[in-house]
Design an enzyme around this catalytic site. Structure first.
Site, short mmCIF file in Angstrom:
data_model
loop_
_atom_site.label_atom_id
_atom_site.label_comp_id
_atom_site.label_asym_id
_atom_site.label_seq_id
_atom_site.Cartn_x
_atom_site.Cartn_y
_atom_site.Cartn_z
N SER A 254 28.62 -2.23 56.64
CA SER A 254 30.03 -1.89 56.47
C SER A 254 30.86 -3.16 56.47
CB SER A 254 30.48 -0.98 57.61
OG SER A 254 30.55 -1.75 58.79
N LYS A 255 32.14 -2.97 56.26
CA LYS A 255 33.08 -4.10 56.14
C LYS A 255 32.91 -5.14 57.25
CE LYS A 255 37.09 -2.66 53.52
NZ LYS A 255 37.22 -1.20 53.46
N ARG A 256 32.56 -4.65 58.45
CA ARG A 256 32.42 -5.60 59.55
C ARG A 256 31.36 -6.65 59.26
NH1 ARG A 256 29.34 -3.81 63.40
NH2 ARG A 256 28.62 -1.92 62.42
N GLY A 258 30.92 -8.14 56.45
CA GLY A 258 31.35 -9.10 55.42
C GLY A 258 31.57 -8.36 54.10
#
Ligand code: GLU
Length: 482
Positions: A254-256, A258
């Site tokens: 997920s976005k966390r 990168g």
């Protein structure tokens, strides 16, 4: 004959840009179609009007095309079993809704959000799995009328049978779920829009989909969908649920972690064949550890089993390593075209650049670029009024580089090096006069001429810069060195 033809689909909801995990699902479906000579259908699942946006849809189509994942039927292309936007298929569902109601397999539910929330909370407090317990199933006609006269708009729920739900998964084998654990689920919302599970089943059936290949996060949806196949007397397709892409910490990517969308990688200068190669082999490889493979090889070797059994850890370092290989193997003309937007992005006016010159620069830099965006790190080397001497290069120059730099300048100024094999002759002559070799010889020259301690091959840099520019840079280096 056509009945044996395999038909697969990718069914994105345009509620965000294309995630690499979804791109991998699209790719597996596409590879499956190519491998078996089947059809790849693109269906846009846009019934969630609040979260759907035409911009995301446009981006998803663009990203798929950028990846060369072209569809045989779908938006922009049409096809015999369209339309390919779910929102335009609403009328198709009525017939099946009526069938389910008259067979007693669906009933209206008048519960409000607050009532449902209260039920969830009370089940949780009793440590029971939250699910709809069927309150509206028992309503009499009179009670229904009363609720409707008070303006309540019903949703439609499916009446789930108790008992096991079994299906075979082409990747995971026999799967079994318990009907008791599934509450009566919504098939049509109170705004008359069908739910994902219901719409997907009807569409997959009407679009003659033979194989549904999707992420394992849909396994529980498949159990629900099996109930609908049964109730509607549709023959279910084959199912294959592949593992998901995980981050390094083994949680869903997920976005966390990168960059996660195709668009982000594209904007960072990843080449589309490199991303395709990476996503195809992620979590496995084409025998003997082979990691670089052409699309043709990937199509030939494709098997669902290999594609998606174990969780695949996304390793950006590896993607970049592959990307560098694709850049190195890219033809200079093509690479120059691909680099133009990145050169612009780095603040250069491409209209002022001579194409012949740029071509030479690209040929010189090709081996140094890991991503297309890296071009911005090196271009100034070739432009006199942009080139800068880095701190590391200054340090090298101050550590006694004056001698070699001066000899090089004198050699260039005397101008008696033959044009043919100019660079090797020049370097040989400096080597003879200074008695230096290898790093002691090249590092000061590199520092003086490029202002860096690493970068493109010096021979290519010399050919592009020309004597005058090099001599000017050497004069500057001498000032720093002495
Ligand atoms: N629209 C669904 C999604 O994007 C499709 C899932 C499916 O393949 O059925 O998750």
């Amino acid at each position: 004959m056509t009945s044996h033809r395999r038909r697969v689909r990718f069914a994105p909801s345009p509620t965000g840009d294309l995630h690499v995990g979804n791109a991998r699902t699209a790719l597996f479906n596409w590879l499956f179609a190519k491998h078996y000579g089947g059809d790849f259908i693109l269906r846009i699942e846009d019934t969630d009007q609040e979260r759907t946006s035409p911009v995301f849809e446009k981006n998803i189509l663009e990203d798929l095309k950028w990846l060369s994942i072209e569809w045989d039927e779908g938006p922009e292309k049409g096809g015999r079993l369209g339309p390919y936007h779910q929102i335009q298929r609403i009328d198709n569902y009525d017939k099946y809704i009526k069938e389910l109601i008259s067979a007693g397999k669906a009933y209206p539910c008048y519960c409000t959000e607050e009532e449902l929330e209260a039920e969830r909370a009370s089940l949780l407090s009793m440590r029971m799995m939250p699910r709809y317990m069927g309150r509206c199933k028992k309503l009499t006609d009179k009670e229904r009328e009363a609720l409707e006269s008070r303006g309540r708009k019903p949703a439609l729920r499916f009446n789930v049978d108790k008992g096991p739900i079994e299906f075979n998964d082409l990747i995971r084998g026999e799967m079994k779920f318990e009907g008791d654990a599934i509450g009566d689920f919504i098939i049509v919302r109170s705004n008359r829009i069908p739910s994902y599970n219901f719409a997907a089943v009807v569409d997959d059936h009407l679009m003659e989909i033979t194989h549904v290949i999707r992420g394992e996060d849909h396994l529980s949806n498949t159990a629900i969908q099996m109930l609908l196949y049964r109730a509607l007397d549709f023959r279910p397709p084959e199912f294959a649920h592949h593992s998901l892409i995980l981050g390094k910490d083994r949680t869903k990517l997920s976005k966390r972690h990168g960059s996660v969308t195709v668009r982000e990688f594209r904007n960072r200068g990843i080449l589309s064949p490199a991303l395709l190669n990476y996503l195809s082999l992620l979590g496995g490889s084409i025998g003997e550890g082979k990691e670089v493979a052409s699309m043709e090889e990937i199509i030939n070797m494709f098997s669902l089993d290999r594609a998606g059994k174990s969780g695949a850890i996304f390793d950006e370092g590896k993607l970049k390593w592959l990307n560098a290989i694709y850049i190195r193997n890219c033809d200079v003309d093509k690479l120059t075209e691909l680099l133009l937007p990145f050169i612009k992005e780095a603040g250069y006016d491409i209209d002022l650049m001579n194409r012949g010159w740029l071509h030479q620069v690209v040929a010189a830099l090709r081996d140094n670029l890991v991503t297309l965006a890296d071009v911005g790190l090196y271009l100034d080397i070739f432009i006199d009024d942009k080139y800068l001497i880095s701190d590391e290069a200054r340090a090298i120059l101050r550590e006694g580089a004056a001698a070699v730099v001066k000899v090089l300048r004198d050699e260039l100024e005397q101008n008696n090096i033959a044009e043919r094999d100019f660079y090797p002759n020049l370097i040989n002559s400096v080597r003879r006069k200074t008695g230096l070799k290898a790093k002691d010889l090249f590092l000061p020259i590199r520092a003086a001429v490029t202002g860096r301690t690493s970068g493109p091959e010096l021979e290519k840099v010399f050919a592009i810069l020309g004597k005058e520019s090099i001599v000017r840079r050497l004069e500057r280096a001498i000032q720093i060195a002495t």
